[in-house]
Design a protein around this motif. Sequence first.
Motif, PDB file in Angstrom:
ATOM      1  N   GLN A  26       0.684  -1.331  -0.119  1.00 29.46           N
ATOM      2  CA  GLN A  26       0.161  -0.019  -0.097  1.00 29.46           C
ATOM      3  C   GLN A  26       0.490   1.537   0.427  1.00 29.46           C
ATOM      4  O   GLN A  26       0.844   2.075  -0.773  1.00 29.46           O
ATOM      5  N   ARG A  27       2.093   0.788   0.446  1.00 29.38           N
ATOM      6  CA  ARG A  27       2.885   2.179   0.211  1.00 29.38           C
ATOM      7  C   ARG A  27       3.437   2.665  -0.880  1.00 29.38           C
ATOM      8  O   ARG A  27       3.752   4.130  -0.837  1.00 29.38           O
ATOM      9  N   GLY A  28       3.528   1.713  -1.920  1.00 32.09           N
ATOM     10  CA  GLY A  28       3.662   2.553  -3.150  1.00 32.09           C
ATOM     11  C   GLY A  28       3.083   1.746  -4.257  1.00 32.09           C
ATOM     12  O   GLY A  28       1.968   1.899  -5.249  1.00 32.09           O
ATOM     13  N   ASN A  29       3.630   0.077  -4.991  1.00 30.72           N
ATOM     14  CA  ASN A  29       2.703  -0.280  -5.428  1.00 30.72           C
ATOM     15  C   ASN A  29       0.950  -1.275  -4.829  1.00 30.72           C
ATOM     16  O   ASN A  29       1.998  -2.447  -4.017  1.00 30.72           O
ATOM     17  N   PRO A  30       0.149  -0.855  -4.780  1.00 34.62           N
ATOM     18  CA  PRO A  30      -0.734  -2.063  -4.133  1.00 34.62           C
ATOM     19  C   PRO A  30      -1.061  -3.639  -4.113  1.00 34.62           C
ATOM     20  O   PRO A  30      -1.746  -4.236  -4.086  1.00 34.62           O
ATOM     21  N   ASP A  31      -0.915  -3.685  -6.371  1.00 34.35           N
ATOM     22  CA  ASP A  31      -0.989  -4.418  -6.938  1.00 34.35           C
ATOM     23  C   ASP A  31       0.216  -5.889  -6.169  1.00 34.35           C
ATOM     24  O   ASP A  31       1.130  -5.753  -7.343  1.00 34.35           O
ATOM     25  N   HIS A  32       0.092  -7.034  -5.771  1.00 32.95           N
ATOM     26  CA  HIS A  32       0.336  -8.118  -5.523  1.00 32.95           C
ATOM     27  C   HIS A  32       0.836  -8.729  -6.656  1.00 32.95           C
ATOM     28  O   HIS A  32       2.482  -8.878  -7.036  1.00 32.95           O
ATOM     29  N   VAL A  55       8.139  -2.983   8.812  1.00 32.74           N
ATOM     30  CA  VAL A  55       7.462  -1.885   8.556  1.00 32.74           C
ATOM     31  C   VAL A  55       7.485  -1.165   7.476  1.00 32.74           C
ATOM     32  O   VAL A  55       5.756  -0.543   7.261  1.00 32.74           O
ATOM     33  N   TYR A  56       7.092  -2.065   6.038  1.00 39.00           N
ATOM     34  CA  TYR A  56       6.694  -1.430   4.552  1.00 39.00           C
ATOM     35  C   TYR A  56       5.750  -1.770   4.766  1.00 39.00           C
ATOM     36  O   TYR A  56       5.183  -3.203   4.661  1.00 39.00           O
ATOM     37  N   SER A  57       4.610  -0.852   4.713  1.00 36.10           N
ATOM     38  CA  SER A  57       2.845  -1.050   4.386  1.00 36.10           C
ATOM     39  C   SER A  57       2.934  -2.235   5.358  1.00 36.10           C
ATOM     40  O   SER A  57       2.148  -2.886   5.220  1.00 36.10           O
ATOM     41  N   ASP A  58       3.698  -1.993   6.989  1.00 32.93           N
ATOM     42  CA  ASP A  58       2.789  -2.354   7.912  1.00 32.93           C
ATOM     43  C   ASP A  58       2.993  -3.884   7.731  1.00 32.93           C
ATOM     44  O   ASP A  58       1.708  -5.127   7.713  1.00 32.93           O
TER      45      ASP A  58
END
Length: 354
Positions: A26-32, A55-58
């Motif tokens: 979510q912090r950058g590219n939310p498309d897995h 911590v990156y996007s929890d």
Amino acid sequence: MVDHRPFGHTGVRVSALTLGAMNFGQRGNPDHEDSIRIIHRALDEGITSIDTADVYSDGESEEIVGKALAGGRREDVFLATKFHGQVGDNPQHRGNSRRWIVRAVDNSLRRLRTDWIDLYQAHRPEPGTDFDETLGALTDLVRQGKIRYLGTSTFEPSAIVEGQWIAQRCGRERVVSEQPPYSILARGVEREVLPVAQRHGLAVIPWSPLAGGWLSGRYHAGLDAPISRRADRLPARFDPRLPANAAKLVAVEKLAALADEAGLSLIHLAIAFVLEHPAVTSAIIGPRTLAHLESQLGATKVTLSADVLDRIDAIVAPGTTLNPADAGYQPPALTDPAYRRRGGLSTPQARVTP
């Protein structure tokens, strides 16, 4: 294909580029699925080292990396992650204490879908916690087989040396790597961090060789700064109206002209500059899209001439960080007046167990 270099004195070899996973989630590219395609493309091009953090996007970044390495690709990857920052809403879920480390590593192992982490790094110093406590917990994790090596990120040179001393004096596992900020615009680590790392045989894996995007070719004088979540979160580093960032923009214009004259993209010039330093093992690139990755891959094939390096030095002097906010960490002794005034601190600070 990306060439490989020794990882300090460990006997391990890693690719000269490390795939940073901060922008996956979510912090950058939310498309897995798209993020996984980027990871697979990097692996196919010979990148064998991946760096992420809890911590990156929890934790979502770790989950994406875990998915990407499932199905047989884990064995070929030198996998690094980090602890320290708060994960989620619970203020207890953070820090460099034994209590948090032993929980954080299990959480990371679960998200990464692996039985071991190759490099487990303290994401930032924590002055109120004994460094020996941190190294003691990490030493136990090595002996349990959960991690292979210890690393630090954005530590002051004195703390790097302290870690080596504690390991020798107290029988702890030795820190084998440091991950500092390093780019043409942020050269402060050339003063002491990089020489200290060389002196102690540490691998160095710099983050942000593109200076948070300033050296990506997106920033131009007279044009509005690119819109991004990072710029919204960190105006001290990205607001071009601030004097320190205006100075970066002046340098970027000169560097772009130099890159063009040398027949290079600004991206390749920036990454090749970081890789040129003899202390540097592998530069961390953090693509959000496949196009970002493709634009950075060829940098390992670039060799900068002495003339180009001299002209870079003339634009940004060695050891100079144009904006102190780009240093990634400011010691409490500089940010908290209580550290500079007698009686200002009511509790004992970090100490070393002899």
